[in-house]
Design an enzyme around this catalytic site. Structure first.
Site, PDB file in Angstrom:
ATOM      1  CG  HIS A   1      -5.859   5.740  -0.691  1.00  0.00           C
ATOM      2  ND1 HIS A   1      -6.054   4.971  -0.967  1.00  0.00           N
ATOM      3  CD2 HIS A   1      -6.012   6.843  -1.782  1.00  0.00           C
ATOM      4  CE1 HIS A   1      -6.727   4.857  -2.126  1.00  0.00           C
ATOM      5  NE2 HIS A   1      -6.830   5.673  -2.447  1.00  0.00           N
TER       6      HIS A   1
ATOM      7  CG  HIS B   1      -1.751   0.901   1.322  1.00  0.00           C
ATOM      8  ND1 HIS B   1      -1.615   2.102   0.086  1.00  0.00           N
ATOM      9  CD2 HIS B   1      -3.270   1.413   1.916  1.00  0.00           C
ATOM     10  CE1 HIS B   1      -3.426   2.462   0.534  1.00  0.00           C
ATOM     11  NE2 HIS B   1      -3.798   1.980   1.478  1.00  0.00           N
TER      12      HIS B   1
ATOM     13  CE1 TYR C   1      -4.344   5.626   5.996  1.00  0.00           C
ATOM     14  CE2 TYR C   1      -4.050   4.964   3.724  1.00  0.00           C
ATOM     15  CZ  TYR C   1      -4.832   5.353   5.411  1.00  0.00           C
ATOM     16  OH  TYR C   1      -6.338   5.565   5.716  1.00  0.00           O
TER      17      TYR C   1
HETATM   18  C1  LIG Z   1     -15.116   1.727   2.274  1.00  0.00           C
HETATM   19  C2  LIG Z   1     -13.676   1.527   2.037  1.00  0.00           C
HETATM   20  C3  LIG Z   1     -13.012   1.593   3.002  1.00  0.00           C
HETATM   21  C4  LIG Z   1     -11.424   1.571   1.630  1.00  0.00           C
HETATM   22  N1  LIG Z   1      -9.717   0.853   1.900  1.00  0.00           N
HETATM   23  C5  LIG Z   1      -9.239   1.038   0.789  1.00  0.00           C
HETATM   24  C6  LIG Z   1      -8.104   0.586   1.847  1.00  0.00           C
HETATM   25  O1  LIG Z   1      -7.809  -0.745   2.692  1.00  0.00           O
HETATM   26  N2  LIG Z   1      -6.688   0.362   0.988  1.00  0.00           N
HETATM   27  C7  LIG Z   1      -6.885   1.424  -0.052  1.00  0.00           C
HETATM   28  O2  LIG Z   1      -5.965   0.954  -0.670  1.00  0.00           O
HETATM   29  N3  LIG Z   1      -8.181   1.718  -0.389  1.00  0.00           N
HETATM   30  C8  LIG Z   1      -9.175   1.633   0.382  1.00  0.00           C
HETATM   31  N4  LIG Z   1     -10.403   2.277  -0.278  1.00  0.00           N
HETATM   32  C9  LIG Z   1     -10.638   2.522  -1.109  1.00  0.00           C
HETATM   33  C10 LIG Z   1     -10.708   2.103  -2.687  1.00  0.00           C
HETATM   34  O3  LIG Z   1      -9.853   1.173  -2.494  1.00  0.00           O
HETATM   35  C11 LIG Z   1     -10.735   2.660  -4.186  1.00  0.00           C
HETATM   36  O4  LIG Z   1      -9.821   3.622  -4.350  1.00  0.00           O
HETATM   37  C12 LIG Z   1     -12.688   4.002  -4.074  1.00  0.00           C
HETATM   38  O5  LIG Z   1     -13.426   3.532  -2.870  1.00  0.00           O
HETATM   39  C13 LIG Z   1     -12.193   4.633  -5.491  1.00  0.00           C
HETATM   40  O6  LIG Z   1     -12.996   3.594  -6.444  1.00  0.00           O
HETATM   41  P1  LIG Z   1     -14.889   3.688  -6.145  1.00  0.00           P
HETATM   42  O7  LIG Z   1     -14.828   4.258  -6.811  1.00  0.00           O
HETATM   43  O8  LIG Z   1     -14.220   2.212  -7.287  1.00  0.00           O
HETATM   44  O9  LIG Z   1     -14.706   3.067  -4.797  1.00  0.00           O
HETATM   45  C14 LIG Z   1     -11.479   2.429   0.705  1.00  0.00           C
HETATM   46  C15 LIG Z   1     -13.057   2.835  -0.099  1.00  0.00           C
HETATM   47  C16 LIG Z   1     -14.034   2.712   0.240  1.00  0.00           C
HETATM   48  C17 LIG Z   1     -15.147   2.966  -0.363  1.00  0.00           C
END
Ligand SMILES: Cc1cc2nc3c(=O)[nH]c(=O)nc-3n(C[C@H](O)[C@H](O)[C@H](O)COP(=O)(O)O)c2cc1C
Length: 370
Positions: free
Chosen positions: A184, A181, A186
């Protein structure tokens, strides 16, 4: 006999190294905060198995690499025997349905507070610059962060080693590979981004120095489990958690070119339009230069629906598309895309609650008609 509908680009196969993926609809890593006390729970067996399809790729939620890695309640880990054992039946269930399962390995860095840290110590980071309190996804609560402690240069190899061990544990738990990872805001992203990293040692300053920590982790993990089992997630254009870069294009390109030297399986990049958490904006930037420079499988994520996912694959912008919120709410998302069926709406209020069923395994499948 009814005529077969033409196959849409998202549902064409893709060979990712030794993995023969039958379609391109990937489960994005999604933190769900239901791994009580950092131990994955039996309810995750149903959750992940619901989202598995034969030949589909799933990426498990961010999982901490050590006891200093956590930043939210009840996120799973991969540093204890108990955690490794608890992952096994979850991974087995995904494999039983023919899925390919990678686990995201994670360190929150300064996106944490002393309540999540051993002995109530300060979170660690590349910096001692504090993060201002952030509004949580529910739009009401505000997360408070403890000012971080800047890692000494001689402590960094230990953190790299934690990623190596977590990767080994992931493989022992049965995962097909790990996703580092690096996105974002981190820890890894904190090192890469020039608006956070204010170090003066060999891990700060130039682009090469800021990316050193990430690449040392990649190298250690590749040496431990093999390049064919390693992916990485990056978000050079995002500024989540006050983690922005003044030249994201250069950062992204430098990273993918450096990754080529290690021959890793995939690079998973968050679209520039997802600059802020959960919001899609118009962006003049594109991942295409990164995609063209990277030699492995390229996964794009962020704000995709069926139509623009299909377009992205058809136009060669990405090999695979990761879906977050739509996959969270639609366990049979590839099937729905195939049939062009309506999608369940997602409910933000239950994204991060700790209920083992509600908002987790109770999203309905399409009605099957005989
Ligand atoms: C509930 C939730 C939890 C997420 N947890 C992670 C995570 O653990 N690791 C990560 O890299 N991104 C995480 N994300 C980001 C998602 O992987 C994704 O990149 C983001 O939701 C945008 O894609 P989407 O428009 O298809 O939802 C999270 C997003 C949501 C909504």
């Amino acid at each position: 006999m009814s005529a077969q509908p033409p196959t849409i680009p998202l549902l064409t196969p893709h060979k990712m190294g030794k993995f023969n993926l039958s379609h391109r609809v990937v489960l994005a890593p999604l933190t769900r905060m239901r791994s009580y006390n950092t131990v994955p729970q039996p309810h995750a067996i149903l959750y992940y198995s619901q989202r598995t399809s034969e030949g589909g790729l799933l990426i498990a939620e961010a999982s901490g690499v050590s006891d200093t890695a956590q930043g939210f309640p009840d996120c799973p880990g991969l540093w204890t025997r108990e955690q490794v054992e608890a992952w096994k039946p979850i991974v087995d269930a995904v494999h039983a349905k023919g899925g390919v399962f990678f686990c995201q390995i994670w360190h929150a860095g300064r996106v944490s507070n002393s309540g999540f840290q051993p002995n109530g110590q300060a979170p660690i980071s590349c910096t001692d610059k504090p993060l201002t309190p952030q509004l949580l996804a529910n739009g009401v609560d505000v997360a408070q962060y403890t000012p971080p402690r800047r890692l000494r240069t001689d402590e960094i190899p230990q953190i790299v080693n934690d990623f190596r061990l977590a990767a080994r544990n992931a493989i022992e738990a049965g995962f097909d590979g790990v996703e580092i990872h690096g996105a974002h805001g981190y820890l890894i992203d904190q090192f890469m981004k020039d608006q956070v990293n204010d170090r003066t040692d060999e891990y700060g300053g130039s682009l090469e120095n800021r990316c050193r920590f990430a690449l040392e982790i990649v190298e250690a993990v590749v040496n431990e489990i093999g390049a064919d089992k390693v992916g990485i997630r990056l978000s050079p254009f995002a500024d989540y958690m006050e983690s922005a870069d003044s030249d994201p294009k250069a950062l992204g390109l430098y990273m993918v070119k450096s990754l080529n030297k290690y021959g890793i399986q995939y690079c998973h990049v968050v679209e520039p339009r997802m600059k802020a958490v959960g919001d899609k904006i118009e962006s003049p930037d594109s991942l295409l230069p990164m995609r063209e420079a990277f030699k492995g499988t390229f996964i794009a994520a962020g704000g995709f629906d069926r139509e623009d996912g299909n377009n992205a694959v058809a136009e060669g912008h990405a090999d695979l598309i990761a879906y977050g919120r739509w996959f969270l709410a639609n366990p049979d998302l590839p099937k729905r895309f195939e049939l062009n069926a309506p999608l369940n709406k997602y409910n933000r209020d239950t994204f991060y609650i700790s209920d083992p069923v509600v908002g987790y395994t109770d999203y309905p499948f399409l009605e099957t008609t005989a």
